[in-house]
Every structure is written in structure tokens, then in C-alpha cells.
Enzyme design. Sequence first.
Site, mmCIF file in Angstrom:
data_model
loop_
_atom_site.group_PDB
_atom_site.id
_atom_site.type_symbol
_atom_site.label_atom_id
_atom_site.label_comp_id
_atom_site.label_asym_id
_atom_site.label_seq_id
_atom_site.Cartn_x
_atom_site.Cartn_y
_atom_site.Cartn_z
ATOM 1 N N GLY A 78 -65.785 19.477 45.434
ATOM 2 C CA GLY A 78 -65.071 20.646 44.497
ATOM 3 C C GLY A 78 -65.704 21.786 44.503
ATOM 4 O O GLY A 78 -67.163 21.802 44.914
ATOM 5 N N SER A 79 -65.101 22.692 44.696
ATOM 6 C CA SER A 79 -65.648 24.199 44.536
ATOM 7 C C SER A 79 -66.519 24.442 45.846
ATOM 8 O O SER A 79 -66.043 24.437 47.126
ATOM 9 C CB SER A 79 -66.301 24.502 43.434
ATOM 10 N N SER A 80 -67.711 24.866 45.737
ATOM 11 C CA SER A 80 -68.655 24.985 47.062
ATOM 12 C C SER A 80 -68.795 23.541 47.724
ATOM 13 O O SER A 80 -68.545 23.948 49.216
ATOM 14 C CB SER A 80 -70.001 25.006 46.671
#
Length: 453
Positions: A147-149
Site C-alpha cells: 500500500g502507498s509507497s
Amino acid sequence: MRRFQNRVFVVASFSLGLFAAMPVYAASVQAVSRATWGANGVPSYVNMNIYVPDKLAENPPIVVGCHSCSTPVSSFFNSISGVKAGADKNGFIIILPEATGRNCWDVGTTKSLTHDGGGDTQAVAQMVKYTLEKYKGDPKRVYVMGGSSGAMMTQAMLAVYPDIFRAGAARAGVAAGCWADGFDGGQQWSNNCAGGRTSKSAQQWGDQVRGMFPGYTGHRPRLQIFHGTADATINYKNQAEAIKEWTNVLELSETPSSTDMITASGTTYDRQFWKNECGQTVFEAWSGRNGAHSMPYEADAILAFFGLDKAGGADPETDCSEAAGSGGTGGSGDGSGGDQNVGGAGPAAGSGGASGDGGSTGEGVTVGSGGQPAGGGEVTTTGGSDPSSTSGTSGAADSATTGAGSESAGESGETGGCAVTAGDAKPKSSYAAVVAMGLALLTLRRRQRNARS
């Protein structure tokens, strides 16, 4: 008195037998030393952790789980509790790389965006190679998620190492290569990309990905992406850029094969699906209506997409040359229910037509009449439902701040997760304790008899 003692002895023995039969789960996240996994020519801050379940499958599949910015591995692992449960049940391994002391993963430098370029991506690839060799893993069943990075890392890994990964699932990420636009090496951040200001044509995106591994002509991994439309950390515009990129890389039309709407884990998703020329779903885009940066991991859908929702078997995507004619002849009317292949992700329901012969064949979630998935989850089709219809899953979202240049300081996972500890995983057994207690009871009984004689 003796009769009472005998009854106590029988009850105690029976209880100990039950105790011995109960499974004891000792698996935990373990740190692997850099010397062990062969961390040569890669960043010194990248470290390896691994989760090997107590019941390991033969030639186990592997899932790489990439954490978000500044998130400890233990917190991230708690947030993917549904994936851990799948590993315990079906015997696959989870690799948990860690960018120790860094804000985010490096997915913006040439080193990381080049095959064997010496960046973060090469470090993770080396972890996979080590795990495949040590545990006799299945090289055709290696997956990556985050998730995200970690989602950015997921898309970068698929672009830079298509020869290693079969599929990926990325939540709230960006197109591979987007982070290089205005990349700040100090914080591993790109304001341009995060703010949704980086835009390219599908051809430009595709060329950028192909340039990350020049000359590669093999299989390209399939991908599942998730993004909240109200994401204030990574702008939702990045979803559209990723769609342009991966439809070009996978040689698909920018127009999806089908769309639908599903409510899962408290979020309503508008979903788009793309099928390859053999009718297999190879790309999915989930848009969470009014979803923020931190949404739960849809673990059930991710595991089904990887084909890890059940033990054994092969990857759901078969080679096109082998797939034709394996799953039915298609539905009547406008239905497409019979267009399934061996090991496919699940049967698709037609838009008003009935399933054809063999239309319900295939592994995955069965879609009933009206596009309703078996097992739960509300679905409304808007152009033919997709085989990946699924119920929601447990699992906590990662928390994130909304300011530019910073992300979550930690993913808020479910309590009771496994802590990160050094050393090799050694499952504990209760049998030695049972034998010792049984011998103690026998000794006590003999002494009582001797005392009376």
C-alpha cells in the site's frame, strides 16, 4: 478412594490427549541476515524479514509484502492479517522487505528503475531468489503487494522484474516511473507525482516500463490496483495514469472488457476489468468511492487474484496457447459465462444471458444469477460482471497524514500480530510436555499403591 483416583487419572489422560492433538502455531516473522540472503551490490538499508507458516506447501508460492512510508514491518504485517491467515491455511511464504531508517522506498532513481541496477528493487529480487532456493519455492508463483509507497514498489517490481513476478496488487500507488518526476532523494518523495501532476500518453508510459528491462520479451505480470477517489496523499489522478501504463504494457485496449460495482469492507468500489485475448482477467482497477488514502486491504480479492485462496494448484493465468477451449462454450444471449479456462480466476456472469455449458468451471469465486458473488458482497453489474467478484475481508488500513511529502508513521494493524524477532523459526511441540506429565501421573499412582502395600 481408589475408584476416585482412577477416574481422576482417566480424565487427566484424556485431557492431555486433547492437548496433544491441538495444533500449536509457532510461526512468526523472522529477520534474515544480509549475509544469508546475499545482499551484495544493493542498498545497505534494505533488510529482509520472512514469515514461513507452520504447515508449508510443497514448492510453496511466495508473496512479497511491501510496507508504506516509515511503517515498521510488524505494523504492516498486522495490517495484512487476511493475507497471513491465507498463508497459515494454504502454506505460502510471505517476504517482508524493510527500508530501514528511510522515509519511503526508492522508486524514483535510475538504479531502482533498472533491471539489476543496484537499487531497492534489486534487493527485493535477491530476497526472492534466496527464498526460492532455500524453501524450494515455485518460481512460477511469485507475487507482490503493498500500500502507498509499498504499492509504488509493487508496480516498480512488476516493471523492473517481470521475469520474477507473476502478478501484483497495489493499493494507493502510482504508475511505475511516475515517482522519478521531481524525485527528492532525501525524503524519497515526488510532489509532482503525488499531486497528480505527472501525465503521459499510454505509449510513453509503456515505453518507459519496457526501458526498465531492455530486450525483455517474456510474460508480463498481471496487476490489480486500488485507489480511493478522495485520496489526499496520493492523488486519485494516478489511477488513470496507471491504467494507461499497464493497458499499454499488457497490450490491452484502454476500454475495459467489463465493469461493475461492489461494496466490500464498508467501501463501494467501481471496478474495471481487462481480459487478454484468451479471456483471462489480467488487469483490474478498483476505485473506492470517496475513499481516503487509507483503505483496508481487500485480502480476499487479492488472494483470489493470485490464486492463493486455496491450497495447491497452479497460477490462475494459463499460457494463452494452452487455454483455448478449456472452460465451456459461452452463454446464450449476451452472456459470457462459459468463457473460462483451466485454472481461471472464476466464472463470469453475462449481462442478462445465461451461463453456457461449463460456464461455472474454473477456480475462484462463483458468480450466480444477477452477478451476485457466492459467499457475500453486493455487486451491481454495469457491463458484465467479472470473475473476481468477492466478499470483503478483514484487515486494517494504514493510517496516513494528508500533507505533501509525508506519509503514515505506522500502519494501524489488528492487535495480536506476530512480533519481529531475530533467528530461525522453530515450531514448538507440546508432545514432550504431554509425555512428561503422563509419566509423572504414572509415578504418583505407583507410589500410592506401594504406600498401601
